[in-house]
Design an enzyme around this catalytic site. Structure first.
Site, PDB file in Angstrom:
ATOM      1  N   LYS A 114       0.807  -1.229   0.000  1.00 23.66           N
ATOM      2  CA  LYS A 114       0.000   0.000   0.000  1.00 23.66           C
ATOM      3  C   LYS A 114       0.838   1.275   0.000  1.00 23.66           C
ATOM      4  O   LYS A 114       0.329   2.339  -0.351  1.00 23.66           O
ATOM      5  CB  LYS A 114      -0.971  -0.015   1.187  1.00 23.66           C
ATOM      6  CG  LYS A 114      -1.998  -1.117   1.023  1.00 23.66           C
ATOM      7  CD  LYS A 114      -3.239  -0.900   1.835  1.00 23.66           C
ATOM      8  CE  LYS A 114      -4.283  -1.913   1.401  1.00 23.66           C
ATOM      9  NZ  LYS A 114      -5.320  -2.143   2.334  1.00 23.66           N
ATOM     10  N   LYS A 195      -6.974 -10.206  -4.658  1.00 22.23           N
ATOM     11  CA  LYS A 195      -8.049 -10.597  -3.738  1.00 22.23           C
ATOM     12  C   LYS A 195      -9.279  -9.718  -3.981  1.00 22.23           C
ATOM     13  O   LYS A 195      -9.157  -8.581  -4.444  1.00 22.23           O
ATOM     14  CB  LYS A 195      -7.586 -10.539  -2.283  1.00 22.23           C
ATOM     15  CG  LYS A 195      -7.602  -9.177  -1.659  1.00 22.23           C
ATOM     16  CD  LYS A 195      -7.496  -9.259  -0.137  1.00 22.23           C
ATOM     17  CE  LYS A 195      -7.539  -7.838   0.417  1.00 22.23           C
ATOM     18  NZ  LYS A 195      -7.603  -7.708   1.833  1.00 22.23           N
ATOM     19  N   LYS A 198     -12.808  -4.578  -0.832  1.00 30.24           N
ATOM     20  CA  LYS A 198     -13.757  -3.465  -0.837  1.00 30.24           C
ATOM     21  C   LYS A 198     -13.105  -2.159  -1.241  1.00 30.24           C
ATOM     22  O   LYS A 198     -13.752  -1.271  -1.734  1.00 30.24           O
ATOM     23  CB  LYS A 198     -14.461  -3.323   0.523  1.00 30.24           C
ATOM     24  CG  LYS A 198     -13.552  -3.314   1.730  1.00 30.24           C
ATOM     25  CD  LYS A 198     -14.370  -3.217   3.002  1.00 30.24           C
ATOM     26  CE  LYS A 198     -13.903  -4.072   4.142  1.00 30.24           C
ATOM     27  NZ  LYS A 198     -12.519  -4.034   4.523  1.00 30.24           N
TER      28      LYS A 198
HETATM   29  P1  TYM Z   1     -10.208  -6.152   6.266  1.00 30.94           P
HETATM   30  O1  TYM Z   1     -11.230  -5.144   6.625  1.00 30.94           O
HETATM   31  O2  TYM Z   1      -9.345  -5.887   5.080  1.00 30.94           O
HETATM   32  O3  TYM Z   1     -10.895  -7.548   6.066  1.00 30.94           O
HETATM   33  C1  TYM Z   1     -11.713  -8.090   7.088  1.00 30.94           C
HETATM   34  C2  TYM Z   1     -11.575  -9.598   7.124  1.00 30.94           C
HETATM   35  O4  TYM Z   1     -11.996 -10.158   5.886  1.00 30.94           O
HETATM   36  C3  TYM Z   1     -10.946 -10.949   5.351  1.00 30.94           C
HETATM   37  N1  TYM Z   1     -10.955 -10.800   3.915  1.00 30.94           N
HETATM   38  C4  TYM Z   1     -10.987 -11.817   3.057  1.00 30.94           C
HETATM   39  N2  TYM Z   1     -11.037 -13.145   3.258  1.00 30.94           N
HETATM   40  C5  TYM Z   1     -11.085 -13.935   2.173  1.00 30.94           C
HETATM   41  N3  TYM Z   1     -11.085 -13.452   0.904  1.00 30.94           N
HETATM   42  C6  TYM Z   1     -11.049 -12.115   0.664  1.00 30.94           C
HETATM   43  N4  TYM Z   1     -11.081 -11.638  -0.582  1.00 30.94           N
HETATM   44  C7  TYM Z   1     -11.002 -11.226   1.772  1.00 30.94           C
HETATM   45  N5  TYM Z   1     -10.974  -9.878   1.889  1.00 30.94           N
HETATM   46  C8  TYM Z   1     -10.937  -9.631   3.204  1.00 30.94           C
HETATM   47  C9  TYM Z   1      -9.664 -10.384   5.944  1.00 30.94           C
HETATM   48  O5  TYM Z   1      -8.615 -11.326   5.949  1.00 30.94           O
HETATM   49  C10 TYM Z   1     -10.127 -10.060   7.342  1.00 30.94           C
HETATM   50  O6  TYM Z   1     -10.114 -11.209   8.152  1.00 30.94           O
HETATM   51  N6  TYM Z   1      -6.787  -5.130   9.662  1.00 30.94           N
HETATM   52  C11 TYM Z   1      -7.997  -5.865   9.423  1.00 30.94           C
HETATM   53  C12 TYM Z   1      -9.119  -5.502  10.389  1.00 30.94           C
HETATM   54  C13 TYM Z   1      -8.733  -5.660  11.809  1.00 30.94           C
HETATM   55  C14 TYM Z   1      -8.659  -6.885  12.533  1.00 30.94           C
HETATM   56  C15 TYM Z   1      -8.253  -6.523  13.846  1.00 30.94           C
HETATM   57  C16 TYM Z   1      -8.897  -8.215  12.192  1.00 30.94           C
HETATM   58  C17 TYM Z   1      -8.407  -4.648  12.647  1.00 30.94           C
HETATM   59  N7  TYM Z   1      -8.114  -5.171  13.889  1.00 30.94           N
HETATM   60  C18 TYM Z   1      -8.061  -7.488  14.816  1.00 30.94           C
HETATM   61  C19 TYM Z   1      -8.702  -9.191  13.190  1.00 30.94           C
HETATM   62  C20 TYM Z   1      -8.289  -8.811  14.484  1.00 30.94           C
HETATM   63  C21 TYM Z   1      -8.453  -5.582   8.022  1.00 30.94           C
HETATM   64  O7  TYM Z   1      -8.111  -4.601   7.447  1.00 30.94           O
HETATM   65  O8  TYM Z   1      -9.305  -6.472   7.527  1.00 30.94           O
END
Ligand code: TYM
Length: 330
Positions: A114, A195, A198
């Protein structure tokens, strides 16, 4: 003392909840909440690492909460909250930052991706995984269900916790990432090398949990595939078909092997129709529940209860950390 092991996850509201988020994180939590003490939150502080429209962000946060519940997160089983309402979390994050080297933070794959080609990236993008470590460590989470793209961040949280424990005495439980058995990462339907995300500017490749039946069907029917006309799981050589198999096995009752068998002598069109129908029906049911929830007063009560519990735990952890670090007055 904890009675049960704890499980926690969060999603950042940088766009609408996607099918990737649902399969990678929420769906796992729906199962795990029956077995563990569960925490699920909207990671709104994490959303600020990239520019946001304040009005849109505010609306989206509420939509995320209603969507979690519509997807099957049960407020009687899970603690549901908004990250920024717990002010101890960024305070804990700062203490953890001081136990993390710059090299370690800058080696995170997501940071590298990023910040590349973006001279104006914020410091928040670098410290982002440490804030995530604070999310995970404040409440002694044992397990963190995430998609495979977030696994490295959970491992960083574990390393930070281990180091802190060694240096200052046992303070944190060491968390483990939980990825689904296949370690599934749902791919963009138009470009299955990426992937499904969003934040990606690829509406045709991303299924949103608010998409209509028609939109979902159109996107899946137009998904990029190869020209072999053989339905076989091979992520490397057949990423498009493998992605559709991942979606179908995650939302339905059939394993990948069973799907391959079922569609052995059938063309891609037939298979896509099956995946489209399965996905659209699954999401339609979730949307029906969402519509009943979004304007109900119930949401406020759920969030009040959730944040109260979260703050209590975070305050306790913050006090212990301060004491260990020599920051307490007595
Ligand atoms: P984020 O918002 O990018 O995604 C949220 C969760 O969805 C999963 N995910 C996917 N899994 C499978 N295929 C995909 N295409 C896909 N896109 C997203 C991500 O792996 C994630 O589990 N930093 C994190 C949010 C966060 C968090 C935390 C998660 C903040 N604090 C503490 C767990 C524990 C994030 O940006 O996820």
């Amino acid at each position: 003392m904890k009675e049960k092991k704890r499980v926690l996850t969060g999603i950042k509201p940088t766009g609408e909840v996607t099918l990737g988020n649902y399969i990678g994180a929420i769906k796992q939590m729906v199962k795990l909440q029956n077995e563990y003490e569960s925490y699920i939150f909207v990671a709104d502080l994490h959303a600020l690492t990239i520019p946001q429209d304040p009005k849109e962000l505010k609306e989206r946060i509420k939509k995320f909460i209603a969507m979690y519940i519509a997807c099957g997160i049960d407020p009687n089983k899970s603690t549901i909250y908004i990250q920024s309402e717990n002010e101890y979390i960024p305070a804990i994050s700062y203490l953890l930052e001081c136990s993390t080297s710059y090299g370690e933070a800058s080696r995170m794959i997501q940071f590298k991706e990023k910040s590349k080609n973006n001279a104006n990236f914020s410091v928040g993008l670098l410290t982002y995984p440490i804030l995530m470590a604070a999310d995970i460590l404040y409440c002694d989470s044992d397990y963190v269900p995430v998609g495979i793209d977030q696994k490295q961040h959970v491992e960083l949280a574990r390393n930070i916790a281990e180091r802190f424990n060694k240096k200052y005495g046992e303070t944190f439980v060491l968390p483990e990432p939980l990825t689904t058995t296949e370690g599934v990462k749902i791919k963009d339907l138009k470009d299955p090398s990426k992937k499904m995300s969003k934040s990606e500017d690829s509406p045709a490749g991303v299924i949103g949990m608010f998409d209509s039946k028609e939109e979902i069907t159109k996107k899946i029917m137009r998904a990029t595939t190869d020209s072999d006309n053989i339905i076989k799981y091979d992520m490397e050589n057949k990423p498009g078909i493998s992605n559709l198999l991942n979606i179908a096995t995650s939302l339905g009752d059939l394993s990948i092997a069973e799907l391959e068998e079922k569609f052995k002598n059938v063309g891609y069109g037939e298979f896509k129709k099956y995946v489209a129908e399965l996905t659209a029906n699954h999401i339609e049911k979730i949307q029906e529940k969402y519509n009943q929830l979004i304007n109900s007063e119930e949401l406020e009560k759920i969030l009040n209860k959730g944040i109260e519990k979260s703050i209590k735990l975070a305050k306790e952890k913050y006090e212990v950390m301060k004491e260990r670090l020599g920051l307490s007055r007595n």
